[in-house]
Design an enzyme around this catalytic site. Structure first.
Site, short mmCIF file in Angstrom:
data_model
loop_
_atom_site.label_atom_id
_atom_site.label_comp_id
_atom_site.label_asym_id
_atom_site.label_seq_id
_atom_site.Cartn_x
_atom_site.Cartn_y
_atom_site.Cartn_z
N LYS A 1 39.04 21.51 32.08
CA LYS A 1 39.16 22.65 32.99
C LYS A 1 39.63 22.20 34.37
O LYS A 1 39.18 22.69 35.40
CB LYS A 1 37.83 23.40 33.09
CG LYS A 1 37.45 24.04 31.77
CD LYS A 1 36.43 25.14 31.94
CE LYS A 1 36.30 25.91 30.66
NZ LYS A 1 34.94 26.26 30.33
N ASP B 1 40.45 48.03 32.24
CA ASP B 1 40.47 46.58 32.37
C ASP B 1 40.82 46.24 33.80
O ASP B 1 41.68 46.85 34.40
CB ASP B 1 41.53 46.00 31.43
CG ASP B 1 40.98 45.81 30.04
OD1 ASP B 1 39.81 45.41 29.92
OD2 ASP B 1 41.72 46.09 29.07
N ALA C 1 41.89 22.71 28.38
CA ALA C 1 40.70 23.54 28.14
C ALA C 1 39.44 22.70 28.16
O ALA C 1 38.35 23.18 28.49
CB ALA C 1 40.83 24.26 26.80
N LYS D 1 42.22 19.40 40.76
CA LYS D 1 41.68 20.68 41.20
C LYS D 1 41.17 21.44 39.98
O LYS D 1 41.70 21.28 38.86
CB LYS D 1 42.71 21.50 41.97
CG LYS D 1 43.87 22.08 41.15
CD LYS D 1 44.72 22.97 42.03
CE LYS D 1 45.59 23.95 41.27
NZ LYS D 1 46.68 23.43 40.49
#
Lengths: 704, 565
Positions: free
Chosen positions: A392, A317, A389, A411
């Site tokens: 974003k 990962d 979410a 941002k």
């Protein structure tokens, strides 16, 4: 925590007095032929020792003129050979046992608070059954493996991980697994027991470190067959030798009775059969597992430890293994016409309330680069908009005070801001779009900052590749191991990081099922794949991988799917596990080679001793005494010295068997050349010197 | 006599010719086996198909290893029965101009086993025991078929390496037909022609009664020799038409025939290594194996040459010419001796019994290594495979991976089989020699005293179990004891090596193949070559050191001290 610190925990030095004493006692217990028969080479030595003992006893009883003193010494050394081999195994086991005992002691004293019919009763931890419900509060030791079904608590898992920082365990999907033997520090949780008595994780660890249920690995079985075959060959060579000798004796018209006695033939046999590797084989295996445990990795079988040496593809990962967990702000790139200070200021403002490492790194960067002091959240009368979410984006709304314009800063990712700006009816500057692409190509993540609809520019968040990881991968490549990076990043970003870290391949925008698919493809092409994982969605991949290491912090499903558990939950461990596996196999190969190479010298000691008088035609020594190239004192001292050397070489090599041969991450050819010199050539030469030295001592002490 | 430049030239010529012909023959064989176009296809192609049709063979049908093994064993069993019956019935069969009677049962048994196993140990004297019918249809046919049997065993192993996850390792009948038709027949016909041209006899007429110069009557045996000699050399058979084998001027009349016959001993064995490389797709792998064989051959040759040419005070004249043909001299006798013992051929052009002890040691060691120095056709290479697998297994662990060879993992099953393949013949040699050296039946056959007598017994059983067939001579082996024990040795030495390698082939074919990486144990480097030599020598030496010490080694020391036997 330093690795030295870890390796000392619960483990004592190999030659701790207590362990040595215990091992000595065990060496005798292991003489039981029912257990020794598992080791064919040593079993043969024991049988031969029994025969030699009978010969000595008979000659004492019958008072026949025979070299009792010599036979007795031979017999004793034969027994010592078996004992030394047993000792090697016992000491390897002893190290694990010491740790297991400590674990077991802690476990047996635990009292569980079991909920039965709504009432709480106290029972011993060992009496818990699967499905029982228990409750644990601050200060309680969790009695057995289970899942948290209610509540949240901080748990000290140092008993199994050595990691002193407490971890959070709570009901739900991700962090609900608790392990017996760990301690709840605060709060209260209700746990459903998921392990039968005797098969908890702790029980497994105990039995693994003890080596109690240790089964021979496939490679050990194959090696045992080879060693048994060599034993048979030498049995034949020794059994037929008296016939050949008899012919020679008849032809030279002498009697050779004194040279073909059972003790002498026994000596020849024991010197020839591969007692060194036969005696050390199981110690090597146990200490290989032990080395893993010292690295805080528990392998569920020796087979897994062996497979680790064979792994030639590693799935890693990106986050945590190759890069540090967090991205860091590294640069401000303003839009045309915007001063960079304005961008930095806006970015900093919008990040004040952002407690993520990324957010903090923006604040720090603005301060370091442009001297913008970070304002405290409470100093600014502002409304912070947390990341969601849906949008974003995150940001801040600062009301206009004292005639200043109100400021609305946002941002977020390029996509999100673009949509935000376009929705406002403004345009997204072309040059900013270009910066976005460039940053992605460099393997970084861009954040776009916008104030009152004006795009100010981009903050570059950089993935920080771990120090030294590139060199590590280069070593792996030399060892023939391919590294594949798995990341959720897009292809551009992934490619850049892959290049920086020096991995061989990467999978970008990876979904959990991509891992599984990749493992299957690699395996279909004949590769052995190793991976490390923690989440539930890693479980299928962990199960499919040849070496699947589950992080202890991971889910129960992941822990059960893998064939190793990393108690430290450190993703870089995979590389160490592979190295440990290789070291185990190398040690086994080196000892085998050494053991077989040793035989050459023993022939030159024993054969001239036995045949030296043949074809002498009246002279004291015959032509075959020319084979006595070591110039050993007498036939008897030669035989005795060979037997003594054969026994003590086992004990001399115990430390090496436990420690493993020196491992260097170089290519197979270089490793082979090095080991062949040391253990092949060394194996031929060393006993010539050793036997000669022992022979000198034997003659000085007049033992024969 | 001195070792002169001409001797060096002879040795050089021999080695160079071998090196040059290896890729030629090897490449051709690879084409034959992989069913590609080749020189002989247009000539024998129709015949090949015809064979399949008559025998009802489906040439595309492949076998698993058990079927392959059973086919091979059945094929050899039928061969054995025929040779046995021919010998017992020869007085009722045609082409028996001398009216030779039935061969004794134990000798017939021994001979049948001997020729089927490619050993060609001869307890009989050809010219006084076997009719032309037996020689041609029994023995020469087996010369072809036993050689073909040996060669084809290499093929499943190659397929086992190349193929993945399959049970199919080829079709025995196809392999054996192609080997015989395309390789053995054309090469032998060619060689036989040259031999006949040089004066080797080839006739079906009766032995000649001639008047010698001294006015005496002498019977000169003749017969269809050239055809048998060609295949006996090429197929590593070694069973001469005449008792004196290739020392006999009718078998080996000129320096040219001597050279060609010597060359033929190693030709196919050496070529097969090239074939192996071509078929597995790695000439480097094959080159290392070939170099190991060549290096050991040159090493053995050097020891033997040194020992034969050196002045030994124990002999009245050195170099000693006892047992050697003056026509060939020392050097040619030694090259032949080393070639024939390393190649499991067994033909001789000098008497090994009369050579110096160290030369005898070389011959013994060549055979005791399991005949892997080029070795018998096919047998040398598949014997070498056993050693390669053991080497890979013992040393492979030292690179930190479980052992693998050419991408195939070497696991318990392979180790078990490889061990049987290496140990069984050795065990047979040790046990049989032990019996022979203490029983009356064994000892009564010895002609020489002292350690030399022991060497004779050791040599006889080593030759049998190694399927070599050369005799040290000096031992009268046509007794029931030796005929039967030798037969046992030959059977073990042949099938206890073949069956395991076929089993390994089947197992390898079933495995997946691991692609090579820098972490792979390298088997195509000089280092591996040294390692392989080391393992071969150490395993053989450890097994036979005591026996050798009491045979040729002690004899050598005694000779140095001035005592000969």
């Amino acid at each position: 925590m330093s690795s030295e610190g870890k390796s000392n925990r619960g483990l004592t030095s190999a030659f701790d007095k207590k362990i040595v004493l215990q091992a000595l006692a065990d060496s005798f217990k292991k003489l039981d032929p029912r257990t020794l028969v598992r080791n064919p080479v040593m079993f043969v030595v024991e049988v031969v020792a029994v025969v030699a003992t009978c010969v000595v006893l008979l000659s004492v009883v019958s008072r026949q003129p025979s070299p009792v003193a010599f036979d007795l010494q031979i017999t004793l050394w034969l027994w010592v050979t078996v004992l030394f081999a047993n000792f090697a195994e016992a000491i390897a086991e002893g190290r694990g046992k010491a740790q297991a005992d400590a674990l077991r002691r802690a476990r047996s004293e635990t009292i569980a608070r079991k909920i039965e019919n709504g009432k709480e009763i106290e029972v011993g931890a060992t009496e818990l059954l699967k499905g029982d419900i228990v409750v644990c509060e601050g200060g309680d030791v969790i009695p057995a493996d289970g899942l948290v079904i209610e509540g949240i608590a901080s748990v000290d898992e140092s008993a199994i991980t050595g990691e002193s920082a407490p971890v959070i365990r709570e009901s739900g999907e991700e962090r609900n697994a608790v392990t017996g033997g760990t301690k709840v520090l605060s709060d209260r949780i209700v746990i459903r027991i998921i392990a039968e008595p005797g098969s908890t994780f702790m029980d497994k660890i105990i039995s693994l470190v003890e080596g109690a249920r240790r089964q021979k690995t496939p490679n050990e079985i194959a090696l045992t067959i080879l060693l048994s075959a060599l034993t048979i060959v030498f049995l034949l060579a020794v059994a037929t030798f008296p016939a050949f000798m008899q012919y020679g004796a008849n032809a030279s018209g002498i009697s050779i009775k004194e040279y073909i006695t059972l003790p002498i033939l026994a000596s020849l046999l024991v010197c020839l059969i591969p007692t060194t590797i036969g005696g050390l084989l199981s110690a090597i295996g146990i200490s290989g597992m032990d080395r893993l445990i010292r690295k805080n990795v528990i392998a569920t079988s020796g087979r897994a430890a062996e497979a680790a040496g064979d792994v030639d593809v590693l799935l890693l990962d990106k986050t945590g293994t190759i890069t540090l967990g967090n991205r860091m702000a590294s640069n401000f790139i303003p839009a045309p016409g915007i001063p960079v200070e304005r961008l930095a200021d806006a970015a900093q403002l919008s990040s004040i309330a952002d407690e993520t490492p990324e957010g903090r790194s923006i604040v720090v960067l603005a301060k370091e680069k442009y001297g913008l002091r970070a304002k405290e959240v409470r100093d600014v009368d502002a409304e912070f908009i947390p990341f969601s979410a849906q949008t974003k984006m995150s940001g801040v709304e600062i009301p206009g005070i004292g005639g200043s314009r109100p400021r609305s800063i946002r941002k977020g990712s390029g996509e999100a801001i673009k949509k935000f700006v376009t929705d406002l009816g403004r345009t997204f500057p072309q040059s900013v779009q270009k910066s976005l692409e460039e940053i992605a190509r460099e393997g970084s993540t861009p954040l776009v900052v916008v104030e009152n609809g004006d795009v100010l520019g981009v903050v570059q968040l950089k993935d920080i590749v771990k120090g030294g990881i590139k060199e590590r991968f280069a070593q792996l490549r030399i060892m023939g191991i391919k590294t594949v990076m798995i990341t959720g990043d897009n292809t551009l970003t992934a490619a850049a990081i892959a290049a920086e870290a020096g991995v061989d391949d990467f999978i970008a925008e990876a979904k959990p099922e991509d891992k599984l698919a990749r493992i299957r493809t690699e395996q279909a092409n004949g590769h052995l794949v190793g991976m490390i994982g923690d989440g539930t969605n890693d479980a299928p991949a962990l199960a499919q991988a040849d070496v699947g290491i589950a992080m202890n912090s991971g889910t129960q499903a992941a822990r059960e799917a893998g064939n190793m558990v990393d108690l430290d939950s450190n993703p870089t461990k995979l590389i160490e596990v592979v190295e440990t596996g290789k070291k185990l196999l190398m040690t086994r190969g080196a000892m085998t080679t050494f053991s077989i190479a040793n035989d050459v010298s023993k022939y030159f000691a024993i054969i001239p001793a036995m045949t030296g008088t043949l074809y002498a035609f009246g002279k004291p020594f015959g032509p075959l005494s020319a084979l006595n190239i070591m110039r050993l004192g007498s036939p008897e001292s030669a035989i005795l010295s060979a037997v003594i050397f054969n026994a003590i070489i086992i004990i001399l090599l115990v430390p090496l068997a436990l420690k493993g041969v020196k491992y260097r991450p170089v290519g197979a050819s270089a490793v082979l050349r090095r080991n062949l010199w040391i253990y092949g050539a060394g194996g031929i030469i060393a006993p010539f010197i050793g036997i000669k030295l022992i022979d000198m001592i034997v003659n000085v002490l007049r033992l024969v | 006599m001195k070792f002169r430049t001409l001797d060096v030239v002879q040795i050089g010529l021999y080695l160079v010719a071998l090196v040059l012909l290896t890729p030629l023959v090897g490449g051709f064989m690879a084409n034959v086996f992989s069913g590609e176009k080749h020189l002989m296809k247009p000539i024998f192609g129709k015949l090949e198909n015809r064979v399949y049709k008559v025998c009802r063979i489906d040439p595309s049908g492949e076998m698993n290893w058990k079927e392959y093994t059973l086919a091979l064993l059945a094929f050899n069993l039928v061969g054995f029965i025929l040779v046995f019956i021919f010998q017992e019935m020869q007085r009722y069969l045609p082409i028996n101009p001398r009216h030779l009677p039935a061969v004794s049962w134990d000798l017939a048994f021994n001979t049948a086993v001997s020729f089927v196993t490619n050993t060609n140990w001869q307890s009989y004297a050809g010219e006084t025991t076997m009719s032309y019918f037996v020689q041609m249809l029994g023995l020469t046919v087996q010369n072809f078929l036993s050689a073909a049997t040996g060669i084809v065993v290499v093929l499943p192993f190659i397929r086992g390496i190349v193929r993945k996850k399959t049970d199919a390792i080829g079709n025995f009948w196809v392999d054996v037909t192609r080997t015989t038709l395309y390789i053995l027949v054309p090469l032998s016909v060619f060689l036989a022609m040259v031999l006949v041209g040089e004066g080797t006899v080839q006739t079906l007429s009766n032995y000649r009664n001639v008047q010698t110069l001294g006015g005496q009557e002498q019977v000169i045996p003749v017969g269809p020799a050239a055809s048998q000699i060609a295949i006996k050399q090429l197929g590593s058979n070694g069973g001469g038409f005449f008792n004196m084998n290739s020392t006999h001027p009718f078998e080996n009349p000129t320096p040219l025939t001597d050279f060609l016959e010597m060359l033929s001993i190693l030709l196919i064995g050496s070529g097969l290594v090239y074939t192996y490389g071509k078929m597995i797709g790695s000439m480097r792998q094959a080159f290392v194996i070939w170099s190991v064989m060549m290096a050991m051959f040159i090493g053995m040759l050097s020891v033997s040459l040194y020992s034969e040419w050196k002045f030994h005070p124990a002999y009245v004249s050195t170099p000693t010419m006892e047992g050697k043909e003056t026509r060939f001299g020392i050097t040619n006798s030694v090259i032949w001796e080393v070639a024939t013992t390393s190649a499991s051929n067994g033909s001789v052009n000098a008497m090994h019994d009369s050579m110096t002890p160290l030369s005898g040691l070389v011959a013994l060691v060549n055979m005791m290594t399991g005949e892997v120095i080029f070795g018998g056709v096919g047998a040398g290479l598949y014997g070498m495979f056993h050693f390669i697998l053991l080497t890979v297994f013992i040393a492979g662990l030292m690179v930190g991976r479980t052992p693998e060879y050419l991408g195939k993992k070497i696991e318990t099953y392979e180790v078990k089989m490889a061990v049987i393949g290496v140990v069984a013949p050795s065990a047979a040699i040790l046990i049989l020699t032990a019996i022979g050296s203490v029983t009356h039946a064994g000892l009564s056959a010895i002609n020489n005293s002292g350690p030399h007598g022991f060497s004779e017994i050791l040599y006889a059983f080593t030759s049998a179990a190694a399927n070599n067939g050369s005799a040290f001579a000096g031992l009268n082996t046509n007794t029931v004891f030796y005929n039967l024990t030798q037969a046992a040795g030959m059977l073990i030495g042949r099938y206890a090596v073949i069956i395991p390698i076929l089993a390994i082939s089947g197992s390898l074919a079933r495995k997946k193949s691991i692609p090579p990486s820098p972490g792979t144990f390298p088997t195509d480097t000089p280092l591996f070559g040294f390692l392989l030599v080391g393992v071969i020598i150490i395993i053989s030496a450890l097994t036979f050191f005591p026996a050798l010490a009491l045979g040729p080694v002690v004899e050598h020391f005694l000779m140095l001290a001035g005592k000969t036997f």
